[in-house]
Scaffold this active site. Structure first.
Site, mmCIF file in Angstrom:
data_model
loop_
_atom_site.group_PDB
_atom_site.id
_atom_site.type_symbol
_atom_site.label_atom_id
_atom_site.label_comp_id
_atom_site.label_asym_id
_atom_site.label_seq_id
_atom_site.Cartn_x
_atom_site.Cartn_y
_atom_site.Cartn_z
ATOM 1 N N SER A 148 0.833 -1.194 0.000
ATOM 2 C CA SER A 148 0.000 0.000 0.000
ATOM 3 C C SER A 148 0.879 1.260 0.000
ATOM 4 O O SER A 148 1.682 1.429 -0.911
ATOM 5 C CB SER A 148 -0.951 -0.043 1.203
ATOM 6 O OG SER A 148 -1.998 0.879 1.065
ATOM 7 N N ASP A 173 -0.440 -4.685 -3.650
ATOM 8 C CA ASP A 173 -1.819 -4.186 -3.625
ATOM 9 C C ASP A 173 -1.951 -2.673 -3.569
ATOM 10 O O ASP A 173 -2.723 -2.130 -2.769
ATOM 11 C CB ASP A 173 -2.605 -4.827 -2.474
ATOM 12 C CG ASP A 173 -4.054 -5.086 -2.890
ATOM 13 O OD1 ASP A 173 -4.264 -5.598 -4.001
ATOM 14 O OD2 ASP A 173 -4.977 -4.778 -2.103
ATOM 15 N N HIS A 349 -7.101 -6.429 1.552
ATOM 16 C CA HIS A 349 -6.041 -5.501 1.148
ATOM 17 C C HIS A 349 -4.686 -5.925 1.706
ATOM 18 O O HIS A 349 -3.662 -5.813 1.029
ATOM 19 C CB HIS A 349 -6.407 -4.097 1.636
ATOM 20 C CG HIS A 349 -5.406 -3.049 1.271
ATOM 21 N ND1 HIS A 349 -4.889 -2.890 -0.003
ATOM 22 C CD2 HIS A 349 -4.814 -2.086 2.031
ATOM 23 C CE1 HIS A 349 -4.036 -1.883 -0.018
ATOM 24 N NE2 HIS A 349 -3.977 -1.387 1.205
#
Length: 386
Positions: A148, A173, A349
């Protein structure tokens, strides 16, 4: 649901329809479940070293594992901590020879700087490069792995002029297009999550029941790195004693995720989301106050990722998150990609926390295939999915 929304959704799982228990038996069952599933676990179950790297008045907390092979530097996402890499680190070092360093970013975990509120992407990337150059010599091959926000930092650090020996770049991700489109809803998502918890166990339980994490083992070690004692201002990890060998062995008992979802109606009714003003523990970082930095974290990310000269790998929970620019570049063979489509429902996530074994196997295959690391034993290679 967009990529970023996996961070802070707070929907309880559906009721299973089990009959609720009562009396002392129900209380004992609830106490036993809390002990097994939600008790925090110390960092030393997964890492062998804990160090504070001092640089120009700042102290960067690092956790290490392994002592040979390339240096793999692990960068967590916004609001997480270095301990989010715990399970993945343990599995990866079983598969290949490597030395891992997981870093608490500025403003996160047990890292302390004179300006914790400066979360500009330039400052964060510079922090990472300075830590790498302090810990390793110029000849050590470096592989950056970021999740992220950490993925964006890894990309920017990959272009830093003072990072001399980068050979690999792994982004987990985060894709520019989907990340930018999700920013408009982030404040409402952050306001919707609980701001305080009465105990560390309550925070761990919330993280799993809300869907932020889908792996109890990971939640038990990583959530204490995300919250602090509001009375002492110390990270919750500081309140967890290092485990004895016997305690480490006992904590290896794996409780299936279904155990959390199979909660009686009576027990679920007793689990109240904490209010915003009361509770012993709160978030280590107030992500709501960092909004000024959000656009710059992700703008131009695709171009920077593609122009990095290191061998690149993109890991996604789903191919639905791939934007147009990266789709075209991937078809041209400019980077490797793997999406965990078969793990839908089991990962969100935080892929590396939810399914650490599967992610470790993909990373190990990437390291061996590119001759970055030597395998410790034969394991099935995982080829790029597309």
């Amino acid at each position: 649901m967009s990529m970023q929304k996996y961070l802070f959704t707070s929907k309880l799982p559906p009721k299973t329809g089990l009959n609720s228990g009562g009396g002392a038996q129900s209380t004992r069952r609830r106490d036993m479940r809390s002990k097994l599933e939600f008790t925090p676990v110390s960092w030393d179950k997964y890492f062998t070293g804990k160090n504070d790297v001092l640089i120009n008045g700042s102290s960067f907390r690092t956790y290490t594992l392994g002592d040979s092979g390339p240096a793999i530097v692990l960068l967590h996402g916004g609001g997480y901590s270095a301990l989010s890499w715990s399970l993945l680190s343990a599995k990866l070092t079983e598969l290949v020879e490597c030395q891992l360093l997981a870093l608490d970013l500025r403003g996160h975990g047990n890292t302390s700087t004179p300006s914790d509120d400066d979360l500009s992407i330039e400052t964060l990337a510079n922090d990472v490069v300075e830590v790498i150059n302090t810990v390793y010599d110029e000849c050590t091959p470096i592989i950056l792995v970021g999740h992220s926000l950490g993925g964006s930092i890894a990309v920017h650090a990959g272009h830093h002029p003072n990072l001399k020996s980068l050979i690999g770049l792994v982004v987990i991700d985060v894709v520019e297009g989907t990340a930018l489109s999700a920013l408009s809803s982030m404040q409402s998502i952050l306001r919707g999550r609980p701001q305080c918890f009465n105990s560390v166990e309550e925070a761990i339980r919330w993280s799993v029941q809300s869907g932020q994490l889908k792996n109890i083992d990971s939640a038990r070690v990583s959530m204490p790195g995300q919250i602090k004692n509001l009375n002492t201002n110390k990270l919750a990890t500081e309140e967890i004693q290092m485990d004895t060998p016997e305690e480490i062995e006992e904590s290896k008992v794996r409780v299936p995720l279904a155990g959390v979802e199979s909660i009686s109606e009576e027990e679920e009714s007793q689990f109240k989301v904490p209010g915003t003003l009361h509770g012993k523990y709160g978030w280590r970082i107030d992500l709501r106050a960092t909004e000024i930095f959000w656009p710059a974290w992700f703008q131009g990310l695709s171009k920077l990722f593609l122009s990095c000269e290191a061998q690149k790998l993109l890991l996604l929970a789903s191919l639905d998150r791939l934007d147009t620019d990266l789709t075209v570049a991937q078809m041209q063979g400019k980077f490797e990609i793997h999406a965990f489509e078969q793990s839908r429902g089991r990962c969100g996530h935080a892929i590396h926390e939810d399914i650490p074994d599967a992610v470790a196997e993909v990373l190990a295959t990437y390291l061996v295939r590119n001759m970055f690391a030597k395998r410790k034993y034969e394991f099935p290679s995982v080829m790029p999915c597309c």
